[in-house]
Design an enzyme around this catalytic site. Structure first.
Site, short mmCIF file in Angstrom:
data_model
loop_
_atom_site.label_atom_id
_atom_site.label_comp_id
_atom_site.label_asym_id
_atom_site.label_seq_id
_atom_site.Cartn_x
_atom_site.Cartn_y
_atom_site.Cartn_z
N GLU A 1 84.89 74.83 98.79
CA GLU A 1 85.26 73.62 98.05
C GLU A 1 84.66 72.38 98.72
O GLU A 1 84.97 72.08 99.88
CB GLU A 1 86.79 73.51 98.00
CG GLU A 1 87.43 74.67 97.25
CD GLU A 1 88.94 74.75 97.44
OE1 GLU A 1 89.53 75.71 96.94
OE2 GLU A 1 89.51 73.85 98.10
N LEU B 1 88.07 75.23 92.63
CA LEU B 1 89.23 75.16 93.52
C LEU B 1 90.06 76.43 93.34
O LEU B 1 91.12 76.42 92.72
CB LEU B 1 90.07 73.92 93.23
CG LEU B 1 89.32 72.58 93.27
CD1 LEU B 1 90.27 71.43 93.02
CD2 LEU B 1 88.62 72.40 94.61
N ALA B 2 89.57 77.52 93.87
CA ALA B 2 90.21 78.82 93.69
C ALA B 2 89.93 79.66 94.93
O ALA B 2 88.96 80.41 94.98
CB ALA B 2 89.69 79.50 92.44
N GLU B 3 90.82 79.54 95.93
CA GLU B 3 90.56 80.18 97.21
C GLU B 3 90.47 81.70 97.10
O GLU B 3 89.64 82.34 97.77
CB GLU B 3 91.66 79.80 98.21
CG GLU B 3 91.59 78.35 98.69
CD GLU B 3 92.16 77.35 97.68
OE1 GLU B 3 91.95 76.14 97.86
OE2 GLU B 3 92.82 77.81 96.71
N PHE C 1 91.43 73.36 104.19
CA PHE C 1 92.60 73.11 105.03
C PHE C 1 93.34 74.42 105.24
O PHE C 1 93.30 75.32 104.39
CB PHE C 1 93.56 72.09 104.39
CG PHE C 1 93.07 70.67 104.44
CD1 PHE C 1 93.25 69.89 105.57
CD2 PHE C 1 92.42 70.12 103.34
CE1 PHE C 1 92.79 68.58 105.61
CE2 PHE C 1 91.96 68.82 103.37
CZ PHE C 1 92.15 68.04 104.51
N ASP C 2 94.05 74.53 106.37
CA ASP C 2 94.74 75.76 106.74
C ASP C 2 95.66 76.28 105.64
O ASP C 2 95.57 77.45 105.24
CB ASP C 2 95.53 75.56 108.03
CG ASP C 2 96.01 74.12 108.20
OD1 ASP C 2 96.40 73.49 107.20
OD2 ASP C 2 95.98 73.61 109.33
N TYR D 1 96.28 80.08 101.83
CA TYR D 1 97.31 81.05 101.49
C TYR D 1 97.12 81.71 100.12
O TYR D 1 97.45 82.89 99.96
CB TYR D 1 98.70 80.40 101.60
CG TYR D 1 99.05 79.97 103.00
CD1 TYR D 1 98.66 80.73 104.11
CD2 TYR D 1 99.76 78.80 103.24
CE1 TYR D 1 98.97 80.34 105.39
CE2 TYR D 1 100.08 78.40 104.53
CZ TYR D 1 99.68 79.17 105.60
OH TYR D 1 99.99 78.78 106.88
N PRO D 2 96.59 81.02 99.11
CA PRO D 2 96.33 81.73 97.85
C PRO D 2 95.33 82.88 98.00
O PRO D 2 95.29 83.77 97.15
CB PRO D 2 95.77 80.62 96.94
CG PRO D 2 96.37 79.36 97.46
CD PRO D 2 96.40 79.56 98.95
N HIS E 1 98.35 70.16 104.49
CA HIS E 1 97.08 69.81 105.12
C HIS E 1 97.11 70.02 106.63
O HIS E 1 96.09 69.82 107.30
CB HIS E 1 96.73 68.35 104.81
CG HIS E 1 96.38 68.10 103.39
ND1 HIS E 1 97.33 68.10 102.39
CD2 HIS E 1 95.19 67.87 102.77
CE1 HIS E 1 96.75 67.86 101.23
NE2 HIS E 1 95.45 67.73 101.44
#
Length: 367
Positions: free
Chosen positions: A63, A92-94, A117-118, A122-123, A163
């Site tokens: 991203e 925007l799709a981890e 960002f950390d 998670y997704p 964040h």
């Protein structure tokens, strides 16, 4: 054989690949000649540039890593230098980013992806745990996943919710993943090069608050040192400061804090050794245990929550290997077991010099 990827310069027929790379390398050498102040951000950027020049199969995506150069500008200039086929922005799709990287790695590429960002990672956690970590084992070693997942992590920047987080324990607990976290500018370069060259998936945890830390470095000499030697940091902790009275064990963002505490303790006549873990997985039991056996006392420092954490594992490993050398129970200084706080409360949450020195004072110094 690595797949062939065409850069934007080659596609336009302006210059040959060899000429473009030679010119870029010469320019970089001229710019970076001799020791100069270098930030961790610059070291990480240089590591990716050098890896991409050395191997056409290395590509970078995520991203805002392309035109913007990343939120922290770590990928600045990569799209311009290597073209949109080797450094590009994604939706925007981890989970999709990691899933696409898995497919690319299976098919001979070496993707380096950024989670921005950390807590944004998670997704993608299901993809990381179920597929990235297990593919090599699932295929009985026939399929390798040479990919790097870069995660800007931990606190110290006053970030709002989602964040700032310390997620290293999740990945360290997942068999099949390597977990790296540099604390110095030179290690940022070395360790990212090693991660990209590894045939195993690496979670590369980048301390956000250290991005703009500086050291005097000769980048060209560092580049030559890496290219002329084998991997030097994986599974090897570093003695960041020698001492005799107690050992401070830290990694990533906590290493500078540990060093500051050791400096403060020295003014009070106490000699503290500081161990920089460097790679959480694999873990260097030998260096850590040797230090604790020498000093007889230890404090483990980490920003993450203390419960069921990397710091818990370090304490267990040290206790198992050094029990008869310990003069006092091992202490920990960690983030509190609460959700990561709002920016104005961050300084209460993060381990600081005073908390570390209090823990050292509690190491049963009475004869």
């Amino acid at each position: 054989m690595s797949p062939t990827v065409t850069t934007s310069s080659e596609a336009n027929g302006n210059v040959s690949s060899a000429t473009a790379r030679a010119a870029a390398s010469a320019a970089a050498s001229a710019e970076e000649a001799g020791p100069q102040p270098v930030t961790m951000a610059k070291a990480l950027n240089t590591a990716m540039v050098d890896a991409m020049r050395a191997d056409d199969s290395v590509l970078v995506f995520g991203e805002d890593v392309g035109m913007l150069g990343g939120v922290f500008r770590i990928t600045d200039g990569l799209m311009k230098t290597f073209g949109e086929q080797r450094c590009f922005d994604t939706p925007l799709a981890e989970s999709g980013i990691v899933g696409m990287a898995i497919g690319m790695a299976i098919n001979g590429m070496r993707p380096v992806i950024e989670m921005q960002f950390d807590a944004f990672a998670y997704p993608a956690f299901e993809q990381i745990v179920s597929h990235v970590a297990k593919m090599h084992n699932r295929t009985k070693g026939r399929v390798k996943l040479p990919m790097v997942i870069r995660v800007p992590y931990a606190g110290g920047i006053g970030g709002v919710e989602h964040h700032c987080d310390s997620s290293e324990s999740y990945y360290a607990h997942t068999a099949g993943l390597k977990v790296y976290t540099p604390a110095t500018v030179a290690d940022a370069y070395r360790m990212l090069r090693e991660a990209i060259d590894s045939d195993d998936p690496v979670m590369f945890m980048e301390p956000k608050k250290l991005y703009w830390s500086k050291d005097m470095l000769d980048l060209e000499a560092l580049r030559e040192e890496y290219e002329q030697s084998a991997a030097a940091t994986e599974g090897r902790a570093a003695v960041a400061r020698s001492g005799t009275d107690a050992t401070l064990i830290a990694y990533g963002p906590s290493v500078p804090t540990a060093l500051a505490a050791a400096a403060a303790a020295a003014e009070e006549g106490r000699s503290l050794e500081v161990i920089d873990i460097r790679t959480i997985v694999p873990f260097d039991d030998e260096t850590v245990s040797a230090s604790v056996r020498k000093t007889g006392r230890a404090v483990v420092i980490a920003e993450a929550h203390g419960f069921a954490s990397v710091s818990s594992e370090i304490v267990a490993r040290v206790q198992e290997r050094c029990f008869h050398h310990l003069a006092a129970p091992i202490r920990r200084v960690t983030g509190f077991d609460v959700p990561y706080p709002a920016p104005k409360l961050e300084h209460y949450y993060l381990p600081g010099v005073d908390r570390i020195l209090d823990a050292v004072d509690d190491l049963q110094w009475e004869d």
